[in-house]
Enzyme design. Sequence first.
Site, PDB file in Angstrom:
ATOM      1  CG  HIS A   1      -8.687  -0.072  -2.591  1.00  0.00           C
ATOM      2  ND1 HIS A   1      -7.787  -1.400  -2.228  1.00  0.00           N
ATOM      3  CD2 HIS A   1      -9.179   0.130  -1.411  1.00  0.00           C
ATOM      4  CE1 HIS A   1      -7.861  -1.574  -0.849  1.00  0.00           C
ATOM      5  NE2 HIS A   1      -8.792  -0.679  -0.483  1.00  0.00           N
TER       6      HIS A   1
ATOM      7  CG  ASP B   1     -13.976   5.813  -0.276  1.00  0.00           C
ATOM      8  OD1 ASP B   1     -13.575   5.654   1.019  1.00  0.00           O
ATOM      9  OD2 ASP B   1     -12.748   5.806  -0.947  1.00  0.00           O
TER      10      ASP B   1
ATOM     11  CD  GLN C   1     -12.853  -2.206  -0.262  1.00  0.00           C
ATOM     12  OE1 GLN C   1     -12.045  -2.272   0.430  1.00  0.00           O
ATOM     13  NE2 GLN C   1     -14.048  -2.614   0.009  1.00  0.00           N
TER      14      GLN C   1
ATOM     15  NE  ARG D   1      -3.906   0.379   1.857  1.00  0.00           N
ATOM     16  CZ  ARG D   1      -5.167   0.495   2.595  1.00  0.00           C
ATOM     17  NH1 ARG D   1      -5.207   1.069   3.683  1.00  0.00           N
ATOM     18  NH2 ARG D   1      -6.021  -0.318   1.957  1.00  0.00           N
TER      19      ARG D   1
ATOM     20  NE  ARG E   1     -10.356  -5.962   0.750  1.00  0.00           N
ATOM     21  CZ  ARG E   1     -10.132  -4.916   1.114  1.00  0.00           C
ATOM     22  NH1 ARG E   1     -10.482  -3.889   1.956  1.00  0.00           N
ATOM     23  NH2 ARG E   1      -8.676  -4.667   1.068  1.00  0.00           N
TER      24      ARG E   1
ATOM     25  CB  CYS F   1     -14.262   0.472   0.693  1.00  0.00           C
ATOM     26  SG  CYS F   1     -13.647   2.180   0.690  1.00  0.00           S
TER      27      CYS F   1
HETATM   28  N1   CP Z   1     -11.193  -0.533   3.101  1.00  0.00           N
HETATM   29  C1   CP Z   1      -9.939  -0.734   3.241  1.00  0.00           C
HETATM   30  O1   CP Z   1      -8.912  -0.944   2.268  1.00  0.00           O
HETATM   31  O2   CP Z   1      -9.761  -0.292   4.572  1.00  0.00           O
HETATM   32  P1   CP Z   1      -8.314  -0.330   5.196  1.00  0.00           P
HETATM   33  O3   CP Z   1      -7.859   1.120   4.642  1.00  0.00           O
HETATM   34  O4   CP Z   1      -8.690  -0.219   6.845  1.00  0.00           O
HETATM   35  O5   CP Z   1      -7.379  -1.423   4.766  1.00  0.00           O
HETATM   36  N1  NVA Z   2     -10.174   6.258  -0.888  1.00  0.00           N
HETATM   37  C1  NVA Z   2      -9.781   5.754   0.214  1.00  0.00           C
HETATM   38  C2  NVA Z   2     -10.011   4.368   0.551  1.00  0.00           C
HETATM   39  C3  NVA Z   2      -9.722   3.665   1.749  1.00  0.00           C
HETATM   40  C4  NVA Z   2      -9.931   2.467   1.808  1.00  0.00           C
HETATM   41  C5  NVA Z   2      -8.270   6.346   0.578  1.00  0.00           C
HETATM   42  O1  NVA Z   2      -7.597   6.312  -0.510  1.00  0.00           O
HETATM   43  O2  NVA Z   2      -8.041   6.687   1.593  1.00  0.00           O
END
Ligand code: CP
Ligand code: NVA
Length: 309
Positions: free
Chosen positions: A135, A227, A138, A108, A293, A267
């Site tokens: 993502h 989101d 997800q 990430r 997930r 999400c």
């Molecule tokens: N939805 C999601 O990716 O959550 P986290 O940021 O907690 O991993």
């Molecule tokens: N769009 C959000 C998703 C988190 C799971 C972010 O990038 O923070």
Amino acid sequence: MKHFINLKDIPAKDLRKIITDAKKRKSLRKKLSTLEIDKGAPLNGKMLIQMFEKASSRTRISFYLAIKQLGGGTLTLRSNELHLGQGGESIADTAKILSTYGDGFMMRTDSDKKIEDFKKYLSVPIINGLSPSSHPTQVLSDIFTVEEIMKKPISKLNICWIGDSNNVLDSLIAASVKFSFKLSVACPKKFEPGKDVRVWVKKNNKKIYIYNNAKKAVSGADVIFSDKVISLNDKVNKKKKIQAFKNFKIDKKLMSFAKKDCIFLHCLPRGDEVSNDVFLGKKSHVWQQALNRVHVQKSILLYCFGKLR
Ligand code: CP
Ligand code: NVA
């Protein structure tokens, strides 16, 4: 070797195969407890290294469970614990070391380029656990959840996104092309999806429907996704952006303009973009969505490790 970086770059038939496998695996382990291993332990002896440059609750825990349930193991790192994160080692050398110790790498990051650079030097598969443009784990899991709840292929449903044009939406747009579903997006003019993704949709002879009016976008919707308005590390004037979204809040009134049995998905984590009564209400399936997930990422891991049958 199969990577899992962006839904746009993965053949539709492979994405469908992953979902089909996840469905089978989920139903086969109904009686198993959290850490019991799937029959055959298909990833016995394999190790996934996960690295987070940004916060995560769901992605890190669900990947931990996913690889464990397949018989493998995982090590979770924060990049600032590595020489790489301290500026003392290159991506090339770090990638060689990760490939020496691990069998797969999940990352990430705030940099799409970093994922591409890692991919260049790794000799094991890389999975995108969230980047600025994508993502994918997800959203593939969300397709699974929609079909599980609605008991129909997603191509037969009207999907609506209300919110920011961010990484999750970009992956949902990619999914709308790969899985051929109708996607309506509601957001303020200033926060519409970017040119690159719109050009890509057009090149693939598809269309997404963009509205600056939430009521119009939800009309006829079977599923409403949302989101946070402010994503992790979003470098904007937060007050102004939240103000721009004030007419896009998902509350019971807005839900009433969608189909009667419309469901709500998010999400997580959430902000103020959805009212508490919708988020915790009967139409919301956010906890099931989070749990799925695990199931879908297991099949993504099998795909990447060349073990998807
Ligand atoms: N939805 C999601 O990716 O959550 P986290 O940021 O907690 O991993
Ligand atoms: N769009 C959000 C998703 C988190 C799971 C972010 O990038 O923070």
